[in-house]
Design a protein around this motif. Structure first.
Motif, PDB file in Angstrom:
ATOM      1  N   HIS A 137      62.487  -5.268  51.760  1.00 48.16           N
ATOM      2  CA  HIS A 137      62.122  -3.990  51.154  1.00 48.16           C
ATOM      3  C   HIS A 137      62.726  -2.821  51.928  1.00 48.16           C
ATOM      4  O   HIS A 137      63.190  -1.856  51.314  1.00 48.16           O
ATOM      5  N   ALA A 138      62.736  -2.912  53.253  1.00 47.14           N
ATOM      6  CA  ALA A 138      63.339  -1.842  54.064  1.00 47.14           C
ATOM      7  C   ALA A 138      64.839  -1.745  53.786  1.00 47.14           C
ATOM      8  O   ALA A 138      65.384  -0.646  53.648  1.00 47.14           O
ATOM      9  N   ARG A 139      65.517  -2.900  53.683  1.00 45.48           N
ATOM     10  CA  ARG A 139      66.957  -2.894  53.387  1.00 45.48           C
ATOM     11  C   ARG A 139      67.217  -2.304  52.002  1.00 45.48           C
ATOM     12  O   ARG A 139      68.124  -1.487  51.815  1.00 45.48           O
ATOM     13  N   GLN A 140      66.414  -2.691  51.022  1.00 45.25           N
ATOM     14  CA  GLN A 140      66.578  -2.163  49.666  1.00 45.25           C
ATOM     15  C   GLN A 140      66.349  -0.656  49.635  1.00 45.25           C
ATOM     16  O   GLN A 140      67.063   0.071  48.940  1.00 45.25           O
ATOM     17  N   GLU A 141      65.373  -0.177  50.399  1.00 41.14           N
ATOM     18  CA  GLU A 141      65.105   1.264  50.452  1.00 41.14           C
ATOM     19  C   GLU A 141      66.272   2.000  51.123  1.00 41.14           C
ATOM     20  O   GLU A 141      66.676   3.067  50.659  1.00 41.14           O
ATOM     21  N   ARG A 142      66.819   1.435  52.198  1.00 43.68           N
ATOM     22  CA  ARG A 142      67.993   2.045  52.840  1.00 43.68           C
ATOM     23  C   ARG A 142      69.165   2.114  51.875  1.00 43.68           C
ATOM     24  O   ARG A 142      69.863   3.132  51.808  1.00 43.68           O
ATOM     25  N   GLU A 143      69.394   1.048  51.118  1.00 44.23           N
ATOM     26  CA  GLU A 143      70.489   1.038  50.141  1.00 44.23           C
ATOM     27  C   GLU A 143      70.255   2.077  49.049  1.00 44.23           C
ATOM     28  O   GLU A 143      71.180   2.769  48.642  1.00 44.23           O
ATOM     29  N   ARG A 144      69.011   2.210  48.591  1.00 44.25           N
ATOM     30  CA  ARG A 144      68.686   3.198  47.567  1.00 44.25           C
ATOM     31  C   ARG A 144      68.917   4.610  48.096  1.00 44.25           C
ATOM     32  O   ARG A 144      69.513   5.452  47.426  1.00 44.25           O
ATOM     33  N   LEU A 145      68.477   4.854  49.328  1.00 44.14           N
ATOM     34  CA  LEU A 145      68.666   6.181  49.924  1.00 44.14           C
ATOM     35  C   LEU A 145      70.147   6.479  50.163  1.00 44.14           C
ATOM     36  O   LEU A 145      70.585   7.623  49.983  1.00 44.14           O
ATOM     37  N   ALA A 146      70.917   5.468  50.532  1.00 40.27           N
ATOM     38  CA  ALA A 146      72.358   5.671  50.736  1.00 40.27           C
ATOM     39  C   ALA A 146      73.035   6.034  49.423  1.00 40.27           C
ATOM     40  O   ALA A 146      73.902   6.921  49.389  1.00 40.27           O
ATOM     41  N   ARG A 147      72.653   5.357  48.331  1.00 38.61           N
ATOM     42  CA  ARG A 147      73.203   5.701  47.013  1.00 38.61           C
ATOM     43  C   ARG A 147      72.821   7.127  46.619  1.00 38.61           C
ATOM     44  O   ARG A 147      73.648   7.889  46.114  1.00 38.61           O
ATOM     45  N   LYS A 148      71.572   7.478  46.858  1.00 38.16           N
ATOM     46  CA  LYS A 148      71.097   8.827  46.518  1.00 38.16           C
ATOM     47  C   LYS A 148      71.858   9.872  47.344  1.00 38.16           C
ATOM     48  O   LYS A 148      72.254  10.920  46.811  1.00 38.16           O
ATOM     49  N   LEU A 149      72.076   9.601  48.609  1.00 42.25           N
ATOM     50  CA  LEU A 149      72.827  10.514  49.471  1.00 42.25           C
ATOM     51  C   LEU A 149      74.259  10.674  48.977  1.00 42.25           C
ATOM     52  O   LEU A 149      74.790  11.790  48.926  1.00 42.25           O
ATOM     53  N   GLN A 150      74.863   9.578  48.573  1.00 42.56           N
ATOM     54  CA  GLN A 150      76.231   9.631  48.049  1.00 42.56           C
ATOM     55  C   GLN A 150      76.287  10.470  46.760  1.00 42.56           C
ATOM     56  O   GLN A 150      77.185  11.293  46.592  1.00 42.56           O
ATOM     57  N   GLU A 151      75.323  10.284  45.869  1.00 46.31           N
ATOM     58  CA  GLU A 151      75.275  11.069  44.633  1.00 46.31           C
ATOM     59  C   GLU A 151      75.097  12.555  44.949  1.00 46.31           C
ATOM     60  O   GLU A 151      75.747  13.413  44.344  1.00 46.31           O
ATOM     61  N   THR A 152      74.234  12.862  45.891  1.00 50.82           N
ATOM     62  CA  THR A 152      73.998  14.252  46.283  1.00 50.82           C
ATOM     63  C   THR A 152      75.253  14.868  46.884  1.00 50.82           C
ATOM     64  O   THR A 152      75.581  16.025  46.601  1.00 50.82           O
ATOM     65  N   ASN A 153      75.984  14.098  47.693  1.00 53.38           N
ATOM     66  CA  ASN A 153      77.237  14.600  48.268  1.00 53.38           C
ATOM     67  C   ASN A 153      78.262  14.918  47.186  1.00 53.38           C
ATOM     68  O   ASN A 153      78.966  15.927  47.267  1.00 53.38           O
ATOM     69  N   VAL A 154      78.349  14.065  46.180  1.00 51.26           N
ATOM     70  CA  VAL A 154      79.283  14.315  45.077  1.00 51.26           C
ATOM     71  C   VAL A 154      78.896  15.607  44.349  1.00 51.26           C
ATOM     72  O   VAL A 154      79.759  16.435  44.025  1.00 51.26           O
ATOM     73  N   GLU A 155      77.598  15.777  44.103  1.00 55.89           N
ATOM     74  CA  GLU A 155      77.134  16.998  43.434  1.00 55.89           C
ATOM     75  C   GLU A 155      77.444  18.234  44.282  1.00 55.89           C
ATOM     76  O   GLU A 155      77.880  19.263  43.755  1.00 55.89           O
ATOM     77  N   LEU A 156      77.219  18.142  45.580  1.00 59.42           N
ATOM     78  CA  LEU A 156      77.489  19.277  46.461  1.00 59.42           C
ATOM     79  C   LEU A 156      78.978  19.616  46.504  1.00 59.42           C
ATOM     80  O   LEU A 156      79.351  20.796  46.515  1.00 59.42           O
ATOM     81  N   GLN A 157      79.821  18.606  46.518  1.00 55.15           N
ATOM     82  CA  GLN A 157      81.265  18.851  46.505  1.00 55.15           C
ATOM     83  C   GLN A 157      81.676  19.562  45.216  1.00 55.15           C
ATOM     84  O   GLN A 157      82.509  20.467  45.242  1.00 55.15           O
ATOM     85  N   GLN A 158      81.077  19.173  44.102  1.00 51.85           N
ATOM     86  CA  GLN A 158      81.375  19.823  42.828  1.00 51.85           C
ATOM     87  C   GLN A 158      80.940  21.287  42.866  1.00 51.85           C
ATOM     88  O   GLN A 158      81.679  22.171  42.425  1.00 51.85           O
ATOM     89  N   ARG A 159      79.777  21.546  43.426  1.00 50.77           N
ATOM     90  CA  ARG A 159      79.294  22.927  43.515  1.00 50.77           C
ATOM     91  C   ARG A 159      80.176  23.772  44.434  1.00 50.77           C
ATOM     92  O   ARG A 159      80.408  24.947  44.159  1.00 50.77           O
ATOM     93  N   VAL A 160      80.643  23.174  45.528  1.00 53.90           N
ATOM     94  CA  VAL A 160      81.538  23.903  46.429  1.00 53.90           C
ATOM     95  C   VAL A 160      82.824  24.279  45.699  1.00 53.90           C
ATOM     96  O   VAL A 160      83.319  25.408  45.825  1.00 53.90           O
ATOM     97  N   ARG A 161      83.356  23.343  44.898  1.00 50.20           N
ATOM     98  CA  ARG A 161      84.564  23.645  44.122  1.00 50.20           C
ATOM     99  C   ARG A 161      84.300  24.782  43.137  1.00 50.20           C
ATOM    100  O   ARG A 161      85.119  25.693  42.974  1.00 50.20           O
ATOM    101  N   GLU A 162      83.150  24.749  42.473  1.00 51.20           N
ATOM    102  CA  GLU A 162      82.811  25.803  41.512  1.00 51.20           C
ATOM    103  C   GLU A 162      82.662  27.158  42.212  1.00 51.20           C
ATOM    104  O   GLU A 162      83.167  28.172  41.722  1.00 51.20           O
ATOM    105  N   LEU A 163      81.974  27.166  43.353  1.00 46.88           N
ATOM    106  CA  LEU A 163      81.791  28.426  44.080  1.00 46.88           C
ATOM    107  C   LEU A 163      83.119  28.958  44.629  1.00 46.88           C
ATOM    108  O   LEU A 163      83.339  30.178  44.645  1.00 46.88           O
ATOM    109  N   THR A 164      83.998  28.086  45.048  1.00 45.62           N
ATOM    110  CA  THR A 164      85.319  28.507  45.521  1.00 45.62           C
ATOM    111  C   THR A 164      86.093  29.160  44.384  1.00 45.62           C
ATOM    112  O   THR A 164      86.750  30.187  44.574  1.00 45.62           O
TER     113      THR A 164
END
Length: 174
Positions: free
Chosen positions: A122-149
């Motif tokens: 369960h701990a490994r699955q939660e780490r994997e879920r959080l890593a996926r969520k972090l990756q999705e958030t990073n992609v969204e942030l990169q898109q916002r940075v491009r828009e703001l630029t």
């Protein structure tokens, strides 16, 4: 419901583990009699925990652990051994077994060891879920940075360009 794969060729032991102990505790179980069948089952169904006898005929539990590791499958393996199997126990732990049960064992001991292994899963699955969520958030942030630029560059163009047609062209490009 957590899935537990039992690799045991003795029907009495497999029945005790699967039906009498684990299914009674609301775990989903599957039983196979040899390590090669266990490898196939793990690839198809991805159990949360594997309980494997160290005395399997043919392909050994240690070989199964090596095969699963080579496929980057990190399912916890609980080894079931008998008194006097110290060499096999040591080898199983060196190869990645996460816990040990010495036969004969009590139902409460089995459930405690399974719950401990499930916590790891369960701990490994939660780490994997959080890593996926972090990756999705990073992609969204990169898109916002491009828009703001882009907006920033348009703002600079608006303040620096005096020719209206050139200004409209820059805005459309942005």
């Amino acid at each position: 419901m957590d899935k537990i794969l039992i690799v045991e060729n003795d029907p009495v032991i497999s029945d005790l583990i699967a039906r009498q102990a684990l299914q009674a505790a609301n775990y989903e179980t599957a039983v196979v009699g040899e390590a090669s069948a266990a490898i196939t089952r793990v690839m198809q169904q991805a159990p949360d925990v594997i309980i494997a006898d160290l005395s399997l005929p043919g392909l050994s539990t240690q070989d199964m652990i090596i095969a699963l590791s080579s496929q980057n499958i990190n399912t916890p393996v609980i080894a079931v051994a008998r008194q006097g199997q110290d060499t096999q126990i040591t080898q199983a732990f060196r190869l990645g077994a996460t816990d040990l049960l010495i036969w004969p064992f009590q139902e409460a001991e089995l459930l405690t060891v399974v719950e401990r292994a499930l916590k790891q899963t369960h701990a490994r699955q939660e780490r994997e879920r959080l890593a996926r969520k972090l990756q999705e958030t990073n992609v969204e942030l990169q898109q916002r940075v491009r828009e703001l630029t882009t907006i920033y560059n348009i703002g600079k163009a608006v303040t620096s360009i005096t020719d209206q047609s050139l200004l409209f062209e820059k805005i459309l490009d942005g």
